[in-house]
Structure formats: C-alpha cells, structure tokens
Design a protein around this motif. Structure first.
Motif, mmCIF file in Angstrom:
data_model
loop_
_atom_site.group_PDB
_atom_site.id
_atom_site.type_symbol
_atom_site.label_atom_id
_atom_site.label_comp_id
_atom_site.label_asym_id
_atom_site.label_seq_id
_atom_site.Cartn_x
_atom_site.Cartn_y
_atom_site.Cartn_z
ATOM 1 N N ASP A 10 33.764 13.896 -34.393
ATOM 2 C CA ASP A 10 33.719 14.288 -32.984
ATOM 3 C C ASP A 10 32.409 13.814 -32.359
ATOM 4 O O ASP A 10 31.526 13.310 -33.031
ATOM 5 C CB ASP A 10 33.889 15.806 -32.836
ATOM 6 C CG ASP A 10 32.814 16.596 -33.570
ATOM 7 O OD1 ASP A 10 32.241 16.072 -34.559
ATOM 8 O OD2 ASP A 10 32.524 17.731 -33.170
ATOM 9 N N TYR A 11 32.315 13.969 -31.047
ATOM 10 C CA TYR A 11 31.139 13.547 -30.297
ATOM 11 C C TYR A 11 30.099 14.664 -30.235
ATOM 12 O O TYR A 11 30.426 15.840 -30.280
ATOM 13 C CB TYR A 11 31.498 13.199 -28.847
ATOM 14 C CG TYR A 11 32.516 12.103 -28.699
ATOM 15 C CD1 TYR A 11 32.393 10.897 -29.364
ATOM 16 C CD2 TYR A 11 33.606 12.266 -27.859
ATOM 17 C CE1 TYR A 11 33.324 9.890 -29.214
ATOM 18 C CE2 TYR A 11 34.553 11.269 -27.704
ATOM 19 C CZ TYR A 11 34.401 10.081 -28.389
ATOM 20 O OH TYR A 11 35.332 9.094 -28.238
ATOM 21 N N ALA A 12 28.861 14.248 -30.089
ATOM 22 C CA ALA A 12 27.765 15.174 -29.796
ATOM 23 C C ALA A 12 26.821 14.438 -28.854
ATOM 24 O O ALA A 12 26.611 13.238 -28.997
ATOM 25 C CB ALA A 12 27.033 15.576 -31.067
ATOM 26 N N THR A 13 26.262 15.135 -27.883
ATOM 27 C CA THR A 13 25.308 14.543 -26.958
ATOM 28 C C THR A 13 24.071 15.424 -26.895
ATOM 29 O O THR A 13 24.175 16.642 -26.802
ATOM 30 C CB THR A 13 25.918 14.403 -25.544
ATOM 31 O OG1 THR A 13 27.047 13.547 -25.632
ATOM 32 C CG2 THR A 13 24.914 13.806 -24.574
ATOM 33 N N HIS A 14 22.895 14.785 -26.967
ATOM 34 C CA HIS A 14 21.622 15.498 -26.859
ATOM 35 C C HIS A 14 20.914 15.033 -25.600
ATOM 36 O O HIS A 14 20.744 13.840 -25.391
ATOM 37 C CB HIS A 14 20.746 15.215 -28.075
ATOM 38 C CG HIS A 14 21.364 15.682 -29.351
ATOM 39 N ND1 HIS A 14 21.232 15.008 -30.518
ATOM 40 C CD2 HIS A 14 22.145 16.750 -29.627
ATOM 41 C CE1 HIS A 14 21.889 15.640 -31.465
ATOM 42 N NE2 HIS A 14 22.454 16.696 -30.941
ATOM 43 N N THR A 15 20.505 15.988 -24.789
ATOM 44 C CA THR A 15 19.839 15.649 -23.537
ATOM 45 C C THR A 15 18.380 16.077 -23.504
ATOM 46 O O THR A 15 17.680 15.771 -22.557
ATOM 47 C CB THR A 15 20.586 16.288 -22.345
ATOM 48 O OG1 THR A 15 20.639 17.705 -22.545
ATOM 49 C CG2 THR A 15 21.993 15.726 -22.225
ATOM 50 N N THR A 16 17.899 16.784 -24.529
ATOM 51 C CA THR A 16 16.518 17.256 -24.551
ATOM 52 C C THR A 16 15.605 16.178 -25.127
ATOM 53 O O THR A 16 15.700 15.837 -26.301
ATOM 54 C CB THR A 16 16.390 18.550 -25.371
ATOM 55 O OG1 THR A 16 17.314 19.511 -24.876
ATOM 56 C CG2 THR A 16 14.986 19.111 -25.294
ATOM 57 N N ASP A 17 14.741 15.622 -24.285
ATOM 58 C CA ASP A 17 13.803 14.576 -24.686
ATOM 59 C C ASP A 17 12.662 15.129 -25.526
ATOM 60 O O ASP A 17 12.270 16.285 -25.398
ATOM 61 C CB ASP A 17 13.169 13.926 -23.448
ATOM 62 C CG ASP A 17 14.069 12.914 -22.779
ATOM 63 O OD1 ASP A 17 15.118 12.570 -23.339
ATOM 64 O OD2 ASP A 17 13.702 12.464 -21.672
ATOM 65 N N ILE A 25 24.878 7.075 -39.406
ATOM 66 C CA ILE A 25 25.096 7.783 -38.150
ATOM 67 C C ILE A 25 25.281 6.760 -37.027
ATOM 68 O O ILE A 25 24.532 5.796 -36.934
ATOM 69 C CB ILE A 25 23.928 8.766 -37.844
ATOM 70 C CG1 ILE A 25 24.174 9.537 -36.564
ATOM 71 C CG2 ILE A 25 22.608 8.059 -37.828
ATOM 72 C CD1 ILE A 25 23.186 10.665 -36.336
ATOM 73 N N SER A 26 26.314 6.954 -36.235
ATOM 74 C CA SER A 26 26.568 6.104 -35.072
ATOM 75 C C SER A 26 25.897 6.755 -33.877
ATOM 76 O O SER A 26 26.222 7.881 -33.503
ATOM 77 C CB SER A 26 28.073 5.971 -34.827
ATOM 78 O OG SER A 26 28.668 5.308 -35.912
ATOM 79 N N SER A 84 23.906 9.951 -27.686
ATOM 80 C CA SER A 84 25.215 10.444 -28.121
ATOM 81 C C SER A 84 25.482 9.997 -29.548
ATOM 82 O O SER A 84 25.054 8.926 -29.967
ATOM 83 C CB SER A 84 26.328 9.908 -27.212
ATOM 84 O OG SER A 84 26.244 10.498 -25.939
ATOM 85 N N ILE A 85 26.227 10.816 -30.249
ATOM 86 C CA ILE A 85 26.647 10.518 -31.613
ATOM 87 C C ILE A 85 28.141 10.222 -31.589
ATOM 88 O O ILE A 85 28.919 10.973 -30.985
ATOM 89 C CB ILE A 85 26.368 11.720 -32.548
ATOM 90 C CG1 ILE A 85 24.921 12.210 -32.419
ATOM 91 C CG2 ILE A 85 26.729 11.389 -33.994
ATOM 92 C CD1 ILE A 85 23.863 11.184 -32.690
ATOM 93 N N ASN A 86 28.556 9.145 -32.234
ATOM 94 C CA ASN A 86 29.965 8.755 -32.407
ATOM 95 C C ASN A 86 30.664 8.328 -31.126
ATOM 96 O O ASN A 86 31.883 8.428 -31.035
ATOM 97 C CB ASN A 86 30.787 9.866 -33.065
ATOM 98 C CG ASN A 86 30.412 10.070 -34.504
ATOM 99 O OD1 ASN A 86 29.715 9.259 -35.085
ATOM 100 N ND2 ASN A 86 30.866 11.156 -35.076
ATOM 101 N N SER A 146 35.767 4.697 -30.640
ATOM 102 C CA SER A 146 35.236 5.931 -31.208
ATOM 103 C C SER A 146 34.691 5.612 -32.592
ATOM 104 O O SER A 146 35.288 4.834 -33.336
ATOM 105 C CB SER A 146 36.329 6.986 -31.313
ATOM 106 O OG SER A 146 36.766 7.354 -30.031
ATOM 107 N N GLN A 147 33.573 6.210 -32.934
ATOM 108 C CA GLN A 147 32.919 5.917 -34.195
ATOM 109 C C GLN A 147 32.850 7.168 -35.056
ATOM 110 O O GLN A 147 33.155 8.265 -34.594
ATOM 111 C CB GLN A 147 31.523 5.365 -33.914
ATOM 112 C CG GLN A 147 31.583 4.097 -33.084
ATOM 113 C CD GLN A 147 30.243 3.681 -32.538
ATOM 114 O OE1 GLN A 147 29.376 4.496 -32.270
ATOM 115 N NE2 GLN A 147 30.051 2.388 -32.370
#
Length: 154
Positions: free
Chosen positions: A5-12, A49-50, A127-129, A142-143
């Motif tokens: 599944d996807y994951a997104t990180h927005t905290t710099d 990790i993609s 983002s991951i994947n 999709s990865q």
C-alpha cells in the motif's frame, strides 16, 4: 514483510515511521519481527523501498534502519548533515527510486525484535510505493517495498 500500500510523509527534517503493518497484519507501522533462538545469533536484514519525492527542487531524502527504538544503521552526522543509511538528492517532479541494502545486526537477544525503516526528507512530501504521478493514468506504476529478516547462527 512486503508493503504494497501507499504511505506519504509530509513532515520535513525529521525521521518518520512508515505506516503499515507487521508480517502478522498487526500494528500501524510497517515493520518485521523476529525472535532469535540464541544470544549469539545475528540477524541479516535485506530491504528495498520504493520512494518518490513529490516536487522538483532542492529535495533530499534518506532512510535508516531501526531495531525496536534504536537506530542501528545510519551514517555519522557530520557538519550540518543528517545521519542517513542511504541518501539520495534528487530533482524532477514525481521521480521514483528504489533504495535497497543489507545489514547484519548482532542484537545479543532471544527476545522478539522489531526492525523497521524510517524515512527522512527535506522539502516536499515523500511517498512510498507510488510510481509516476498521482493522476491514476494507465501508465502509472504501483510499486512494492520489502523487508526480509534471516537468523544467522553465531
């Protein structure tokens, strides 16, 4: 321990856990668990990790390996640099990359151990994947990402 599944990180400028589950489908952080049979055992971690940055200028990312709550595989922090196991600076909108590595850990434990990857980025979300763009075009790919743990007799 695959992650599809996807994951997104927005905290710099901080280390981020990757959302997901362990190999039993539990929890809220993507990780892999193992219980060594002897304190002399070593744990070989193989990972890929993609990862994709979401925008196009002065974007940097890196990852590190964490056992339980301790960072165990990362470079030294020198000058103003952040310590990272793998780092790559990149520019260009929606560029996806696969980062991979191996690490041989000597935990000296027979307790259950949790291994995870944390991400770090500067400027823009990571983002991951997720390959390509976020427009759901037929050519977007999709990865997947993976963590594999192997006990090595010591």
């Amino acid at each position: 321990c695959p992650k599809t599944d996807y994951a997104t990180h927005t905290t710099d400028d901080t280390w981020n856990d990757i959302t997901g589950v362990d190999q039993a489908g539990s929890g809220s952080v993507w990780c892999c668990k193992i219980t060594p049979t002897a304190t002399s055992s070593k744990i070989l971690m193989l990972w890929d990790i993609s990862i994709q940055m979401k925008d196009d200028s002065n974007v940097y990312h890196g990852v590190r390996i964490v056992r339980d709550s301790t960072a165990i595989h990362q470079g030294a922090a020198t000058h103003a640099n952040t310590a990272r196991a793998t780092a790559e600076g990149m520019a260009g909108t929606a560029k996806g990359h696969s980062l991979s590595g191996t690490f041989l850990d000597s935990p000296s434990s027979t307790s259950e151990l949790t291994y995870k990857i944390q991400t770090y980025h500067h400027n823009y979300a990571v983002s991951i994947n997720q390959g390509g763009t976020t427009s759901n075009n037929d050519y977007d790919i999709s990865q997947t990402s993976n963590i594999t743990l192997l006990e090595v007799a010591g």
